[in-house]
Scaffold this active site. Structure first.
Site, PDB file in Angstrom:
ATOM      1  N   CYS A   2       0.865  -1.176   0.000  1.00 18.58           N
ATOM      2  CA  CYS A   2       0.000   0.000   0.000  1.00 18.58           C
ATOM      3  C   CYS A   2       0.900   1.224   0.000  1.00 18.58           C
ATOM      4  CB  CYS A   2      -0.948   0.095   1.179  1.00 18.58           C
ATOM      5  SG  CYS A   2      -2.202  -1.167   1.205  1.00 18.58           S
ATOM      6  N   ARG A  27       3.963  -0.570  -4.637  1.00 15.38           N
ATOM      7  CA  ARG A  27       3.613  -1.030  -3.285  1.00 15.38           C
ATOM      8  C   ARG A  27       2.244  -1.706  -3.245  1.00 15.38           C
ATOM      9  NH1 ARG A  27       6.775   1.304   0.819  1.00 15.38           N
ATOM     10  NH2 ARG A  27       5.099   0.854   2.272  1.00 15.38           N
ATOM     11  N   TRP A  72      -2.842  -2.692  -1.731  1.00 13.19           N
ATOM     12  CA  TRP A  72      -2.547  -4.119  -1.834  1.00 13.19           C
ATOM     13  C   TRP A  72      -3.436  -4.752  -0.777  1.00 13.19           C
ATOM     14  CZ3 TRP A  72      -0.535  -8.052   1.307  1.00 13.19           C
ATOM     15  CH2 TRP A  72      -0.087  -9.198   0.640  1.00 13.19           C
ATOM     16  N   ASN A  96      -1.766   2.518   5.643  1.00 11.18           N
ATOM     17  CA  ASN A  96      -0.885   1.438   5.199  1.00 11.18           C
ATOM     18  C   ASN A  96      -0.497   0.649   6.439  1.00 11.18           C
ATOM     19  OD1 ASN A  96       2.633   1.333   4.449  1.00 11.18           O
ATOM     20  ND2 ASN A  96       1.129  -0.225   4.054  1.00 11.18           N
ATOM     21  N   GLY A  97      -0.719  -0.669   6.403  1.00 10.49           N
ATOM     22  CA  GLY A  97      -0.387  -1.503   7.560  1.00 10.49           C
ATOM     23  C   GLY A  97      -1.543  -2.448   7.842  1.00 10.49           C
ATOM     24  N   GLU A 459      16.567 -18.669  -7.067  1.00  9.18           N
ATOM     25  CA  GLU A 459      16.200 -17.319  -7.477  1.00  9.18           C
ATOM     26  C   GLU A 459      15.632 -17.313  -8.901  1.00  9.18           C
ATOM     27  OE1 GLU A 459      15.482 -14.707  -6.172  1.00  9.18           O
ATOM     28  OE2 GLU A 459      15.622 -13.203  -7.750  1.00  9.18           O
ATOM     29  N   LYS A 463      11.911 -15.922  -9.888  1.00 15.17           N
ATOM     30  CA  LYS A 463      11.729 -14.871 -10.898  1.00 15.17           C
ATOM     31  C   LYS A 463      10.699 -15.307 -11.924  1.00 15.17           C
ATOM     32  CE  LYS A 463      13.385 -12.449  -9.509  1.00 15.17           C
ATOM     33  NZ  LYS A 463      13.117 -11.564  -8.511  1.00 15.17           N
ATOM     34  N   GLU A 466       7.060 -15.545 -10.494  1.00 21.15           N
ATOM     35  CA  GLU A 466       6.401 -14.318 -10.061  1.00 21.15           C
ATOM     36  C   GLU A 466       5.996 -13.410 -11.216  1.00 21.15           C
ATOM     37  OE1 GLU A 466       8.576 -11.885  -7.182  1.00 21.15           O
ATOM     38  OE2 GLU A 466      10.443 -12.150  -8.277  1.00 21.15           O
ATOM     39  N   HIS A 482      15.151 -37.900  -6.483  1.00 22.04           N
ATOM     40  CA  HIS A 482      14.438 -38.327  -5.276  1.00 22.04           C
ATOM     41  C   HIS A 482      12.967 -37.888  -5.280  1.00 22.04           C
ATOM     42  CE1 HIS A 482      18.059 -39.893  -3.530  1.00 22.04           C
ATOM     43  NE2 HIS A 482      18.691 -38.746  -3.747  1.00 22.04           N
ATOM     44  N   LYS A 582       5.924  -4.773  -3.827  1.00 23.39           N
ATOM     45  CA  LYS A 582       7.374  -4.736  -3.687  1.00 23.39           C
ATOM     46  C   LYS A 582       7.822  -4.646  -2.236  1.00 23.39           C
ATOM     47  CE  LYS A 582      11.468  -3.101  -5.846  1.00 23.39           C
ATOM     48  NZ  LYS A 582      11.789  -4.466  -6.287  1.00 23.39           N
TER      49      LYS A 582
HETATM   50  C1  G6P Z   1       8.611  -8.828  -1.927  1.00 24.73           C
HETATM   51  C2  G6P Z   1       9.111  -8.491  -3.323  1.00 24.73           C
HETATM   52  C3  G6P Z   1      10.375  -9.295  -3.625  1.00 24.73           C
HETATM   53  C4  G6P Z   1      11.424  -9.051  -2.559  1.00 24.73           C
HETATM   54  C5  G6P Z   1      10.879  -9.333  -1.149  1.00 24.73           C
HETATM   55  C6  G6P Z   1      11.839  -8.854  -0.069  1.00 24.73           C
HETATM   56  O1  G6P Z   1       8.144 -10.123  -1.887  1.00 24.73           O
HETATM   57  O2  G6P Z   1       8.110  -8.772  -4.280  1.00 24.73           O
HETATM   58  O3  G6P Z   1      10.883  -8.900  -4.892  1.00 24.73           O
HETATM   59  O4  G6P Z   1      12.516  -9.881  -2.802  1.00 24.73           O
HETATM   60  O5  G6P Z   1       9.653  -8.622  -0.955  1.00 24.73           O
HETATM   61  O6  G6P Z   1      11.947  -7.463  -0.157  1.00 24.73           O
HETATM   62  P1  G6P Z   1      13.130  -6.640   0.453  1.00 24.73           P
HETATM   63  O7  G6P Z   1      12.758  -5.206   0.209  1.00 24.73           O
HETATM   64  O8  G6P Z   1      13.189  -6.958   1.918  1.00 24.73           O
HETATM   65  O9  G6P Z   1      14.362  -7.042  -0.245  1.00 24.73           O
END
Ligand code: G6P
Length: 587
Positions: A2, A27, A72, A96-97, A459, A463, A466, A482, A582
């Site tokens: 948010c 956000r 969000w 926000n929160g 990772e 990627k 997502e 396994h 994010k």
């Molecule tokens: C969210 C984002 C990710 C990020 C994660 C941790 O899930 O979508 O891209 O890796 O938060 O965020 P940070 O700001 O703590 O790296």
């Protein structure tokens, strides 16, 4: 998650807040709303969908004081009625929160005659402030916040007050000090180009913002001063610079992120002091940052005799209840605001561990908790999926591991500078479109590797899933047989990273296992023997020879490009994947 923004000044509040919300959309982006005060009355426009849905209404919102929200959803599905701002009587607010005790408060408010228009926890705050309002908005807000449990950044407008009242607890608020007007926002990027100076509110702070002044108060309503800092947000980070998406732009900025991180490391003296004395290092983070932490653990254990461990920040508090003398918690976080990471750092700090932050957000919450900070200097990252910030984190952790080992940091920095140049030309010439076509048609894509390549695989998988929504998973290559091998058939693709010559033979046998079951395989490698072995049978993506420790920077670039291209082929918006945000400021 948010994004919230407020403005009081001589300008057009709706237009300023609207632009701020566009910049905060990473956000959250399931609904948006703006409220503006005109002639002592508050007018609201709010809608389900992206911020741009509001553009048609901005012209109808005349006035010089306004607040806005891009959501969000946590409580209540995305809809017009659950969109913020929420109102009650003279009060209109954005939040926000998460208000954790909202069911109890809502019950009490309903019992005393309150009627609710939404399913949100935030509307409870509006009702509460309204109930406590007796002519003084600051007093009403302070009283109401004493009754709230959870996290909140609140921006409140009140008919009769020509400004914005703000409350902050565990969700970020930055105040912008402008010429002819003042601002408040969740994050600095919203304020790029708007004001030279900012103040960062602390937990428990309140503020009153008008066109002419900003007053900050502590939780008892006593005036306090907060340092005025330089507004570091740059408008150029918001410019797509000709790229179709931020994701592609930011992947292309990875080489600069690696270089800048290496350059900035010399200013991290305090952090180096802490690392030099470490007996045990616990690395933590969420999402991509956690994957960087996993790589960091391997760097530390390969370079030094210091014991290292990596845990998800959301799980760390259940793993161990104490810290020992010499323990260092390394919190890896791009935003510096991720609630699980911040709380894990706070907890370990309270156990007596030294806390070190690896972040690219110098004014963020984690930097105020940490005893030392290492800048993963990637600049502002707008795409929700992390790309260049991951590269910067790997570079930062590579140098941290060298310090923990008492090694030659200057030599490692030079390696990173050279690597940054190689990465630039590598990204320019790397084309993953054919593999992306294959992934876009696959029922599942598995990413596999051993040791450092396994961390890279995790990772790569994150990627892809997502941004493209194609099912994917990352596994150690040795684990394939396994269980996961049972899922491999002609519809499945497997992406192998093989960059450690000592492990190449073993990983190669996992590639054979996939090929002999009719699965498609791609191999990312810098090892000639592996290229020869699978040439013609698997898609080979040649990485430059740079040694196993820095190879993950190159395999990450390939996997990021692969995720991006697959998302584009499937018509997804790679910058704003569905359901994600994010900066995740709830636990
Ligand atoms: C969210 C984002 C990710 C990020 C994660 C941790 O899930 O979508 O891209 O890796 O938060 O965020 P940070 O700001 O703590 O790296």
């Amino acid at each position: 998650m948010c994004g919230i923004m407020g403005y009081a000044g001589a300008g057009n509040a709706a237009a300023i807040v609207y632009n701020g919300l566009l910049r905060l959309e990473y956000r959250g982006y399931d609904s948006a709303g703006i409220a503006v005060m005109y002639d002592g009355k508050i007018k609201i426009a709010k809608k389900r969908g992206r911020v741009k849905e509001l553009s048609a209404f901005c012209g109808e919102l005349a006035g010089n004081v306004g607040i806005g929200h891009t959501r969000w959803a946590t409580h209540g599905r995305p809809s017009d009625k659950n969109a913020h701002p929420h109102s009650s009587g003279k009060i209109t607010l954005v939040h926000n929160g998460i208000i954790e005790n909202y069911p109890k408060l809502k019950e009490e408010l309903i019992a005393s005659g309150g009627k609710f228009a939404s399913e949100t926890d935030s509307e409870v705050a509006a009702k509460l402030v309204d109930k406590n309002y007796d002519g003084d908005i600051l007093e009403a807000l302070i009283k109401s916040c004493k009754m709230l449990e959870g996290s909140y950044a609140l921006m409140v407008m009140c008919e009769g007050f020509d400004g914005i009242a703000v409350a902050k607890y565990k969700s970020p608020v930055i105040i912008g000090l402008g010429d002819g007007g003042n601002f408040c926002a969740s994050d600095e990027p919203a304020l790029a180009g708007l004001c030279p100076g900012i103040c960062v509110l602390e937990d428990g702070d309140f503020a009153l913002i008008t066109a002419d002044e900003v007053k900050i108060f502590d939780s008892d309503g006593k005036r306090v001063e907060r340092a005025v800092l330089e507004n570091l947000a740059e408008e150029k980070s918001l410019d797509l610079c000709g790229y179709p998406h931020y994701m592609l732009k930011e992947i292309n900025e990875s080489p600069a992120a690696v270089r800048n991180t290496a350059s900035a490391f010399s200013s991290c003296g305090k952090a180096c002091e802490i690392l030099s004395g470490a007996k045990r290092i616990i690395l933590t983070g969420c999402g991509t940052a956690y994957h960087a932490a996993l790589m960091g653990k391997r760097y530390i254990e390969n370079f030094s005799s210091v014991h290292a461990r990596a845990d998800f920040a959301g799980e760390l508090r259940y793993a161990s209840r104490t810290a020992e003398e010499g323990d260092v918690l390394v919190a890896v976080t791009q935003s510096g605001e991720t609630a699980d990471t911040v709380e894990a750092a706070r907890l370990y700090g309270s156990f007596g561990a030294k806390v070190l932050a690896v972040t690219n957000s110098p004014h963020s919450a984690i930097t105020r908790i940490a005893d030392g900070v290492v800048y993963a200097d990637s600049g502002a990252e707008i795409c929700v999926a992390a790309t260049k910030s991951y590269s910067a984190q790997l570079a930062a952790l590579y140098l941290c591991a060298c310090v923990a080992a008492g090694g030659d940091v200057k030599a490692r920095e030079e390696e990173l500078f050279a690597c940054s140049d190689m990465l630039r030309s590598f990204i320019e010439r790397t084309d993953v479109r054919r593999l992306a076509e294959r992934c876009s048609k696959s029922s599942a894509v598995y990413f596999l590797g051993r040791d450092l390549d396994y961390c890279a695989a995790l990772e790569g998988s994150l990627k892809l899933k997502e941004v493209s929504y194609v099912f994917s998973a990352g596994y150690p290559a040795g684990e394939l047989k396994h269980g996961t091998l049972a899922l491999v058939d002609g519809k499945v693709a497997c992406v192998f990273s093989i960059t450690d010559p000592a492990l190449a033979e073993k990983s190669a046998s996992a590639v054979e296992q996939v090929l002999s079951r009719g699965g498609a395989a791609a191999v990312l490698t810098d090892i000639d023997g592996v290229k020869e072995e699978f040439g013609g049978r698997a898609e080979i993506i040649s990485l430059p020879a740079c040694g196993k420790y820095l190879a993950p920077l190159f395999s990450a670039a390939v996997m990021q490009l692969l995720a991006y291209r697959t998302a584009v082929i499937l018509g997804r918006d790679p910058d704003k994947p569905r359901n994600l945000a994010k900066s995740v400021t709830v636990e």
